[in-house]
Design an enzyme around this catalytic site. Sequence first.
Site, PDB file in Angstrom:
ATOM      1  N   ARG A  94      53.578  19.684  29.252  1.00  0.00           N
ATOM      2  CA  ARG A  94      53.465  19.163  27.807  1.00  0.00           C
ATOM      3  C   ARG A  94      54.019  17.659  27.806  1.00  0.00           C
ATOM      4  NH1 ARG A  94      52.651  22.114  23.441  1.00  0.00           N
ATOM      5  NH2 ARG A  94      52.050  20.081  22.877  1.00  0.00           N
ATOM      6  N   ALA A 105      43.111  26.658  41.719  1.00  0.00           N
ATOM      7  CA  ALA A 105      42.961  28.051  42.009  1.00  0.00           C
ATOM      8  C   ALA A 105      41.574  28.367  42.033  1.00  0.00           C
ATOM      9  CB  ALA A 105      43.735  29.304  41.321  1.00  0.00           C
ATOM     10  N   ARG A 174      41.441  34.884  40.504  1.00  0.00           N
ATOM     11  CA  ARG A 174      42.723  34.673  40.209  1.00  0.00           C
ATOM     12  C   ARG A 174      43.357  34.966  38.602  1.00  0.00           C
ATOM     13  NH1 ARG A 174      42.627  29.264  37.665  1.00  0.00           N
ATOM     14  NH2 ARG A 174      40.646  29.187  36.745  1.00  0.00           N
ATOM     15  N   ARG A 201      65.012  18.689  29.102  1.00  0.00           N
ATOM     16  CA  ARG A 201      64.805  19.738  29.882  1.00  0.00           C
ATOM     17  C   ARG A 201      66.130  20.085  30.882  1.00  0.00           C
ATOM     18  NH1 ARG A 201      60.687  22.367  27.401  1.00  0.00           N
ATOM     19  NH2 ARG A 201      58.818  21.023  27.616  1.00  0.00           N
TER      20      ARG A 201
END
Lengths: 325, 325, 325, 325
Positions: A94, A105, A174, A201
């Site tokens: 974000r 993947a 996946r 964070r």
Amino acid sequence: MDTKRPTVPAAEEILGSYYPVLDHGFVALVDYMGSDEAVEQAARVSYGAGTRKVSQTRGLIRYLCLHRHTTPSEMVELKFHCAMPMFVARQWIRHRTASVNELSARYSLMPLLFYRPDAEHFALQSEANKQGREIGAPAEVYREAVERWDRLRTAAGEAYAWMLAEDVAREIARIDLPLSTYTQWYWKVDLHNLLHFLSLRVDPRAQWEIQEFARAIAGMVKRVAPLSYEAWVDYDLESRPLTRAERDVLSRLVEAGDDTLSARAGASVSAAEMKEAGLSPREVRELVEKLQSPERPDFELDLSRFRSAEEVAAEMYEAVPADFQ
Amino acid sequence: MDTKRPTVPAAEEILGSYYPVLDHGFVALVDYMGSDEAVEQAARVSYGAGTRKVSQTRGLIRYLCLHRHTTPSEMVELKFHCAMPMFVARQWIRHRTASVNELSARYSLMPLLFYRPDAEHFALQSEANKQGREIGAPAEVYREAVERWDRLRTAAGEAYAWMLAEDVAREIARIDLPLSTYTQWYWKVDLHNLLHFLSLRVDPRAQWEIQEFARAIAGMVKRVAPLSYEAWVDYDLESRPLTRAERDVLSRLVEAGDDTLSARAGASVSAAEMKEAGLSPREVRELVEKLQSPERPDFELDLSRFRSAEEVAAEMYEAVPADFQ
Amino acid sequence: MDTKRPTVPAAEEILGSYYPVLDHGFVALVDYMGSDEAVEQAARVSYGAGTRKVSQTRGLIRYLCLHRHTTPSEMVELKFHCAMPMFVARQWIRHRTASVNELSARYSLMPLLFYRPDAEHFALQSEANKQGREIGAPAEVYREAVERWDRLRTAAGEAYAWMLAEDVAREIARIDLPLSTYTQWYWKVDLHNLLHFLSLRVDPRAQWEIQEFARAIAGMVKRVAPLSYEAWVDYDLESRPLTRAERDVLSRLVEAGDDTLSARAGASVSAAEMKEAGLSPREVRELVEKLQSPERPDFELDLSRFRSAEEVAAEMYEAVPADFQ
Amino acid sequence: MDTKRPTVPAAEEILGSYYPVLDHGFVALVDYMGSDEAVEQAARVSYGAGTRKVSQTRGLIRYLCLHRHTTPSEMVELKFHCAMPMFVARQWIRHRTASVNELSARYSLMPLLFYRPDAEHFALQSEANKQGREIGAPAEVYREAVERWDRLRTAAGEAYAWMLAEDVAREIARIDLPLSTYTQWYWKVDLHNLLHFLSLRVDPRAQWEIQEFARAIAGMVKRVAPLSYEAWVDYDLESRPLTRAERDVLSRLVEAGDDTLSARAGASVSAAEMKEAGLSPREVRELVEKLQSPERPDFELDLSRFRSAEEVAAEMYEAVPADFQ
């Protein structure tokens, strides 16, 4: 190798080494450009001819940080190689002002590594903080959670390997991997945006797992640009906004004399007065917290925990479904 | 309601209605600002006094699009409400110049809706395109895949509901939900960045599932800014870059006369000559494709498929684990 | 100094040296992070375990460039110190994805250096290109222009120095400096955004003065990341978009056989047919230009022109109003 | 016109009207998307099923603002038409997260309108604030400044008109226009980035001229999203960061009881103690300022000052050199 570029020995010491985070994740500083001097150099363009050199690098950087003159700190750039569970990756991404190249993947085979919370961080939904958690989940709940995780991941890994064996497109195979699956990416960001990321964070309101990554990165920033790091702790991380209403309340309790701040004799502000000043009950609790003398957190890295790139790569490789290694 | 703002009837017609995508996803245009006229108005600032009005809106917009003068198209803004599987969300979020507010699985309970590919789009790994897929998976493989998906999702949903019932923190309870779980967000983006998103995501090399979302959005853009949409199809989507070496090759085959382009009599360029000009075998194949007269794709929405906001909200709500509705 | 970071000798050779541009401007590469290998490393995260190493660095970088996989090139960062006239700075700053620290005329004294076009680049308004210029201004017009420039700049410089002497605020004293006044800044940008800047600014439709800066920077990119530079020339700078209608027209003139492209015998497309295909007269002219075999431009720097940082700083310093040096 | 989009009567009232700023500048709100409800709607995605509606729109918006949850406010977009002196435009454009289309002096003829500071805002260089100004320039200095401005601008305007008459390229003819020349642009920005712009630009440390523009825009934001505006004043504009060291100092002066804050009896902190806590003399002065009860600024627009678009356009047009109107 030899370079004319600014070089930082403390950063060179850890460059290319992998710091473990959670059970299978890591953060590695793999390149950097500039240090505190680059911040000063950029800010000094603003001073150029006709101004005196009034301050040393530290004073200037603290002044810039305090007054939110953030553009000079964009002149420092750091690049990391990181591995994290996908639910952490989804929070991390974000932060838009950064460059990312993630393991795809669609092309690649995914290592079957899953994040399993340890008992200490397996927690209950917080009452006070609707997005948080609280300690104290019963041991038997944790035990059953582990069993369920193990079963689910085994089944998901087997389904993934089975589809690959049937030559199903990887991008479809996946889709039932769980959010606890580890992914990895290169992440490059400038110091200004990195410090903003860290402020959000390492905060206790962030999910604990991403805090762990942020703390490791903070320890690396401390090595690349120690003065900027210190200013960030003092003027950003451990700073709190004092709102208009809070300033009003405090002005009734503290007065300024000649070079001295004093408590106003006998002054106090009651709950009713704080409400009248516009503070909600939550804001009153937050104001009390702001008026605590804060600890100065440290984000020192434990150098003995670093691993080599080869060791980490081998672990990833071995976790790919066996027939495809 | 009454407004002095520019208003587009074709956009108003679908505003706030939900267009289904995949099995449980949707896209709804929920707000917009400006249309083709806003693009012209912004570009005309650049012309102002002293220039003549040389072209109508269409001509100007096509000129801007052809010459990559993209800033005027930033003046149009669109806002969507979308629901998509998380593996699609992870591709989508890589487009950084947009605003996003996503349902948070830390606060909220997740609807247990999972994407199940239908047989037609359950495909094999492509040989030609390492990130793509090819049709033709055997029916029994699909059948077993469906069984595995059903088992895994049932188990993941039960584990999620069990943890919630045990009051485990939501941010932990959700870590074993599969990537096929639907999430949702508000997505706001300007027309320039939206068209760039569409160019990359309606492309056959994008994963088919995100193409489906992009096609629905393209149909909505066609209603908000039809001239910009048309110019995008002609000058961007169905345009191909002609590289330096390709221009060299074509110059040997085509000559320009007075107002006429002609094939050079008897001219041809052999494989060896194309290699010498710098084209790899893949590039030769791509050049041949570029020289086909392209179809003009259409992204017309089927209005009969739209659903109401209430109906969609109810479906989401009912999919939340029963004890928590 | 010694570093474990990737180091590029050709870049080190010019690091910190100042390349003159226009009469008083310059560009200096003052720091860099990464090179072509960093692009490959970032792209290879997408391949990881389970894929073969199919191509060398050059092939991979050309593939990425051709297919507009631009995120890996964001992993390379370059930092420049530049001085340019303010009207050039105002065009340059429109490129938003970059970090800039400019000399502030609010704090600092401005060097009184002004850009004076030479006779060769003093040109008439273009008829064909409404934003461009054409060669051929009469010598006597140039002569009078020089006289007017000299008078205006002398008066503006005297007014500026007078206001400073009267202690007028610098932020006011500078408001009548002309747009030809030189300013300077640090400019830091990633390789992807830098190449986009170069594509727009070495273009003949850009103002000639900013082209000169872009050409100098292109020469520096060639030293930092030579393979990315080469791919940019071939697949971007000398590439042209072939629009939907143009592909339609060309498909009538060229046919693809087994490994061969051939001119269709006797095929031609008339002006009327091109109009019917949707090409405007301007687009027909542009198509003809696209079908020329392009030159391969070179942006080699003349190493003998580099100046030292000290010499350049002294020139700037001496141009500050005398009483304030 | 009729729309299903959210519409704000107070914004509609001023939509498309031009508010004068400085002597020839203006700001006009020309479009908007969303209001406070759009902020709430975006934030509520984060709450969705399983959470209660705990707060009204106002409480939620204040909570989001206080805790820097800024992404929901990106959901509101505003578009302005503005004219300002070029030295103001150069400060303004540094805010990168916005869309801009400016009048191009390469294509267009510039109106010869120049900003002339009035006597009240013609000021001396500040001693205290190296980038600021102080009142009190002598009247005779102002008089001479006006004379110099008038002479310079007349000469610059004549040189510009002469070059145009000689058919010199417009991009060259304009290079000696002074920084006081007015330019204009469309400026589109989301509410989050707009409020950040306002915080920096209504600040007394910003140049007074750009403050004037910011104050007019603040008055328009108040009409588009009044609750967001109010929260911004209380929690951002009139908030001050309380640094780590300042929290330490205040914790010695104030104590928290049950729902009450009280001055600690007899407590004071001396200059020496503040220095020891890490506060520089400047920081001590700033702390004293923070502990004042702030005024609540108002940015109410004077509706009687608005002008029509036609009137403003005519003024611009008449200022273009006469032969080219």
